[in-house]
Write an enzyme that holds these catalytic residues in place. Sequence first.
Site, mmCIF file in Angstrom:
data_model
loop_
_atom_site.group_PDB
_atom_site.id
_atom_site.type_symbol
_atom_site.label_atom_id
_atom_site.label_comp_id
_atom_site.label_asym_id
_atom_site.label_seq_id
_atom_site.Cartn_x
_atom_site.Cartn_y
_atom_site.Cartn_z
ATOM 1 N N HIS A 98 20.963 5.918 31.390
ATOM 2 C CA HIS A 98 19.912 5.083 30.791
ATOM 3 C C HIS A 98 20.349 3.634 30.756
ATOM 4 O O HIS A 98 21.544 3.319 30.678
ATOM 5 C CB HIS A 98 19.561 5.571 29.383
ATOM 6 N N THR A 119 26.657 7.934 24.516
ATOM 7 C CA THR A 119 26.417 9.074 23.617
ATOM 8 C C THR A 119 25.421 10.072 24.199
ATOM 9 O O THR A 119 25.503 11.257 23.911
ATOM 10 C CB THR A 119 25.899 8.601 22.242
HETATM 11 P P1 5GP Z 1 24.277 5.123 24.536
HETATM 12 O O1 5GP Z 1 25.121 4.955 23.317
HETATM 13 O O2 5GP Z 1 24.438 6.502 25.125
HETATM 14 O O3 5GP Z 1 24.410 4.028 25.547
HETATM 15 O O4 5GP Z 1 22.768 4.992 24.032
HETATM 16 C C1 5GP Z 1 21.999 6.051 23.548
HETATM 17 C C2 5GP Z 1 20.823 5.427 22.830
HETATM 18 O O5 5GP Z 1 19.833 6.413 22.655
HETATM 19 C C3 5GP Z 1 21.174 4.896 21.439
HETATM 20 O O6 5GP Z 1 20.868 3.507 21.383
HETATM 21 C C4 5GP Z 1 20.318 5.734 20.505
HETATM 22 O O7 5GP Z 1 19.795 4.997 19.415
HETATM 23 C C5 5GP Z 1 19.219 6.244 21.415
HETATM 24 N N1 5GP Z 1 18.689 7.526 21.026
HETATM 25 C C6 5GP Z 1 19.423 8.651 20.748
HETATM 26 N N2 5GP Z 1 18.604 9.671 20.443
HETATM 27 C C7 5GP Z 1 17.329 9.198 20.534
HETATM 28 C C8 5GP Z 1 16.039 9.800 20.319
HETATM 29 O O8 5GP Z 1 15.901 10.980 20.003
HETATM 30 N N3 5GP Z 1 14.957 8.996 20.493
HETATM 31 C C9 5GP Z 1 15.071 7.679 20.866
HETATM 32 N N4 5GP Z 1 13.940 6.988 20.992
HETATM 33 N N5 5GP Z 1 16.273 7.084 21.076
HETATM 34 C C10 5GP Z 1 17.386 7.840 20.900
#
Ligand code: 5GP
Length: 114
Positions: free
Chosen positions: A100, A95
């Site tokens: 990361h 997302t």
């Molecule tokens: P993905 O789904 O891309 O692997 O993980 C993105 C992660 O970023 C998700 O677990 C989500 O909760 C976290 N995340 C998204 N926006 C923010 C934010 O503004 N602050 C923090 N601390 N985490 C975020």
Amino acid sequence: MSECIFCKIINREIPSEIVYENNEVLAFKDINPVSPVHVIVIPKKHICCANMIENEDVELIGKIFIAIKEVANKLGIAEDGYRIINNCGENAGQTVKHIHFHLIGGTNLGEKLI
Ligand code: 5GP
Ligand code: ZN
């Protein structure tokens, strides 16, 4: 100014709970944790996803894993174990388009996907 959420976190334009930082790597608590410990570990360099890692990034990616180990130690989950997850692209449900690594632990993580 960057539109990337994680670049904004690096630049302190968005607040976060930072647990580790050096010149090249930042680690902060996930806003929506899935386990007692859920930390996001990122390079300060904006790389969209695993697909975009270049040869010049090899050392940087290694340093991320050193940071992960240090965060795991600092947060007390190193001994019991933890999981490192990277989602790359659409099918994996990525997302935030800044590479990361999720560091999750602090409990038995249950069923493994793999
Ligand atoms: P993905 O789904 O891309 O692997 O993980 C993105 C992660 O970023 C998700 O677990 C989500 O909760 C976290 N995340 C998204 N926006 C923010 C934010 O503004 N602050 C923090 N601390 N985490 C975020
Ligand atoms: Zn970014």
